[in-house]
Design a protein around this motif. Sequence first.
Motif, PDB file in Angstrom:
ATOM      1  N   ALA A 108       0.839  -1.200   0.000  1.00  0.00           N
ATOM      2  CA  ALA A 108       0.000   0.000   0.000  1.00  0.00           C
ATOM      3  C   ALA A 108       0.879   1.257   0.000  1.00  0.00           C
ATOM      4  CB  ALA A 108      -0.908  -0.006   1.231  1.00  0.00           C
ATOM      5  N   TYR A 109       1.946   1.231   0.798  1.00  0.00           N
ATOM      6  CA  TYR A 109       2.875   2.363   0.862  1.00  0.00           C
ATOM      7  C   TYR A 109       3.513   2.625  -0.503  1.00  0.00           C
ATOM      8  CZ  TYR A 109       7.095   4.996   2.063  1.00  0.00           C
ATOM      9  OH  TYR A 109       8.100   5.942   2.098  1.00  0.00           O
ATOM     10  N   LEU A 110       3.913   1.547  -1.202  1.00  0.00           N
ATOM     11  CA  LEU A 110       4.534   1.718  -2.524  1.00  0.00           C
ATOM     12  C   LEU A 110       3.568   2.348  -3.515  1.00  0.00           C
ATOM     13  CD1 LEU A 110       6.721  -1.460  -3.127  1.00  0.00           C
ATOM     14  CD2 LEU A 110       7.473   0.898  -2.855  1.00  0.00           C
ATOM     15  N   HIS A 111       2.300   1.943  -3.455  1.00  0.00           N
ATOM     16  CA  HIS A 111       1.293   2.570  -4.315  1.00  0.00           C
ATOM     17  C   HIS A 111       1.257   4.078  -4.067  1.00  0.00           C
ATOM     18  CE1 HIS A 111      -1.252  -0.233  -6.674  1.00  0.00           C
ATOM     19  NE2 HIS A 111      -0.772  -1.150  -5.858  1.00  0.00           N
ATOM     20  N   GLY A 157       9.493  -6.157  -7.888  1.00  0.00           N
ATOM     21  CA  GLY A 157      10.211  -6.584  -6.691  1.00  0.00           C
ATOM     22  C   GLY A 157       9.266  -7.081  -5.613  1.00  0.00           C
ATOM     23  N   LEU A 158       8.176  -6.345  -5.412  1.00  0.00           N
ATOM     24  CA  LEU A 158       7.182  -6.739  -4.409  1.00  0.00           C
ATOM     25  C   LEU A 158       6.434  -7.992  -4.847  1.00  0.00           C
ATOM     26  CD1 LEU A 158       5.971  -5.895  -1.709  1.00  0.00           C
ATOM     27  CD2 LEU A 158       4.269  -4.561  -2.973  1.00  0.00           C
ATOM     28  N   LEU A 159       6.153  -8.092  -6.135  1.00  0.00           N
ATOM     29  CA  LEU A 159       5.464  -9.274  -6.674  1.00  0.00           C
ATOM     30  C   LEU A 159       6.319 -10.523  -6.468  1.00  0.00           C
ATOM     31  CD1 LEU A 159       2.971 -10.258  -8.283  1.00  0.00           C
ATOM     32  CD2 LEU A 159       4.266  -9.834 -10.377  1.00  0.00           C
ATOM     33  N   LYS A 160       7.606 -10.388  -6.688  1.00  0.00           N
ATOM     34  CA  LYS A 160       8.543 -11.504  -6.507  1.00  0.00           C
ATOM     35  C   LYS A 160       8.571 -11.964  -5.052  1.00  0.00           C
ATOM     36  CE  LYS A 160      13.430 -12.682  -7.218  1.00  0.00           C
ATOM     37  NZ  LYS A 160      14.759 -12.154  -7.639  1.00  0.00           N
ATOM     38  N   SER A 161       8.659 -11.003  -4.124  1.00  0.00           N
ATOM     39  CA  SER A 161       8.727 -11.334  -2.696  1.00  0.00           C
ATOM     40  C   SER A 161       7.454 -12.009  -2.206  1.00  0.00           C
ATOM     41  CB  SER A 161       8.970 -10.062  -1.872  1.00  0.00           C
ATOM     42  OG  SER A 161      10.207  -9.492  -2.190  1.00  0.00           O
ATOM     43  N   SER A 162       6.289 -11.453  -2.580  1.00  0.00           N
ATOM     44  CA  SER A 162       5.017 -12.014  -2.122  1.00  0.00           C
ATOM     45  C   SER A 162       4.760 -13.380  -2.735  1.00  0.00           C
ATOM     46  CB  SER A 162       3.865 -11.052  -2.444  1.00  0.00           C
ATOM     47  OG  SER A 162       3.795 -10.772  -3.830  1.00  0.00           O
TER      48      SER A 162
END
Length: 300
Positions: free
Chosen positions: A150-153, A197-202
């Motif tokens: 949410a913060y990245l958005h 990056g976030l997609l990879k981690s999640s």
Amino acid sequence: MAHDHHHHSHNGDKNLSVSIVLNIGITVAQIVGGIISGSLSLISDALHNFSDVISLFLSLAAHRLAKRKASAMRTFGFKRAELLAAFINASTLVIVAFYLIYESVVRFSEPVVIESGLVIWMSLIGILFNGFSAVLIREEARQSINMKSAYLHLFTDMMASVAVLAGGLLMKYYQIFWVDSVITFAIAVYLIIMGFGLLKSSTKMLMLFTPENLNIDAIAESVHKVTGENKLYHIHLWHLNDNELHFEAHLDCTQDMSVSQFNALADEIEELLRHEFNITHCTIQPEFEKACQKDFIVEE
């Protein structure tokens, strides 16, 4: 610690709710402003803001679900809800980015005159509102991958508004109208980098992959200093959510020890795993003279 966690959870709900209201206001204002001014970058910024609203709603729902207690039908409760929300939010970042690239290429081939004054004012509103929203949830973002998504958005949308402002100033004072498409393209590329990056981690967490900062061999080596000739095998290590790291393994015992003896050994293993590797939950299955393959990792 429990009180502190409850305090952060309450603040997270409140701050997300405030951010949702602010972003709904920004989205409506920028859509109207983009249509009136003819600015693609302003409309693209509004589109990203709309994805912010959806992602913030999703993050809020997941944040609340994660606090529900476990039951006989849901033995883990909804603790992985925030991982799922982070995955969806990261996916929307990437999807929106590719759409913006397409639109920027189309508009670059057919540039139009844009009402730059309105673009400047709308981008200033976007910077203030998104910046304030990002500051609100920055602390929670350090503790939760859901809140980080949410913060990245919000943060990337604030940066997008900064780029739109720069473009508006160039259009106003230098009549460089094609910069609107270039800025839109740059925003989209930035979204892809951050979102991937976030997609990879999640994805890795949802697939129960071993955390990248931990090594199975190193963990086994440390445990074997406690267990001696009793060796681990069939090891599994995964994130249940951001804060809970689970470990399970079989222990090949060289002696037919009693339950009380094993309990004492298990306590030592759990203490070591908690302090050296931050593993919050440990399940060890003792076995004696069992004939099977005893590698650390076994295909089942």
